[in-house]
Design an enzyme around this catalytic site. Sequence first.
Site, PDB file in Angstrom:
ATOM      1  N   HIS A  72      25.173  14.312  33.654  1.00 24.09           N
ATOM      2  CA  HIS A  72      26.474  13.910  34.194  1.00 24.09           C
ATOM      3  C   HIS A  72      27.497  13.881  33.064  1.00 24.09           C
ATOM      4  CE1 HIS A  72      29.407  10.686  35.646  1.00 24.09           C
ATOM      5  NE2 HIS A  72      29.559  11.702  36.483  1.00 24.09           N
ATOM      6  N   SER A  73      28.619  14.562  33.246  1.00 20.18           N
ATOM      7  CA  SER A  73      29.741  14.513  32.312  1.00 20.18           C
ATOM      8  C   SER A  73      29.315  14.976  30.908  1.00 20.18           C
ATOM      9  CB  SER A  73      30.317  13.091  32.301  1.00 20.18           C
ATOM     10  OG  SER A  73      31.590  13.057  31.724  1.00 20.18           O
ATOM     11  N   TYR A  74      29.415  14.098  29.893  1.00 18.31           N
ATOM     12  CA  TYR A  74      28.941  14.439  28.546  1.00 18.31           C
ATOM     13  C   TYR A  74      27.476  14.862  28.557  1.00 18.31           C
ATOM     14  CZ  TYR A  74      26.611  13.254  24.145  1.00 18.31           C
ATOM     15  OH  TYR A  74      25.787  13.268  23.033  1.00 18.31           O
TER      16      TYR A  74
END
Length: 224
Positions: free
Chosen positions: A78-80
């Site tokens: 998720h994300s980073y």
Amino acid sequence: MATYVMIPGMCHGAWCFDDLRASLQKAGHHVLAVTLTGVAERSHLLPGAVNLDTHIADVLAAINNDTAAGDDLVLVGHSYGGMVITGVADHIPDRVDSLVFLDAVVPHDGEACWDIVNDEERQWHVSVDDSGFGVPPMPFFDDRATAHPLATLLQPLRLRHDPGRFRRRIFVYALDWPGESPLLPSYDRVRSDPNWITHELDGKHNLMRDRPDDVLRILVDLAR
């Protein structure tokens, strides 16, 4: 049964996947969610010495220590976390089946997270706390969120293998951002690529919370 390895985004711990993990386990799958060094309940561990390599090593160690993990891993970032799953897959390509980028960065060789987000996101990255090492959580984050080690966002990722070798690469894009999404550059990289499967969900960045049923369906369908 599939083995899902889940990596949170900045400032968050493995707990951000609790509901999704429970649903996958109920469906008969094995789930390994990892809190990264220097973040959340592990925030006390050498935040000034933590970089992207540290986080990749965290996940590799967790996989190697998990006797229930199979050899057809589905890495979910998720994300980073997209940076981390890309690096992990490059280290153990023969054990990885698929990669899932949940509104996440998609790095190329030699790129840092800093390189593939927008200017607004970079302004947040450099708004470090008093230690000079940590990017503070946004005010609306979960109360358990902590500062995120800055060096993990600035270190380039070095890849040795072709990331296109895996069975499937999936990008799930969140449409409900208050402004321009910092993940749009990554989504633009893959949305027209026939080697990728893409989904758009009408939810906020934390899709595990905003669109849990859709995320669960995407992950279960992948295992089939």
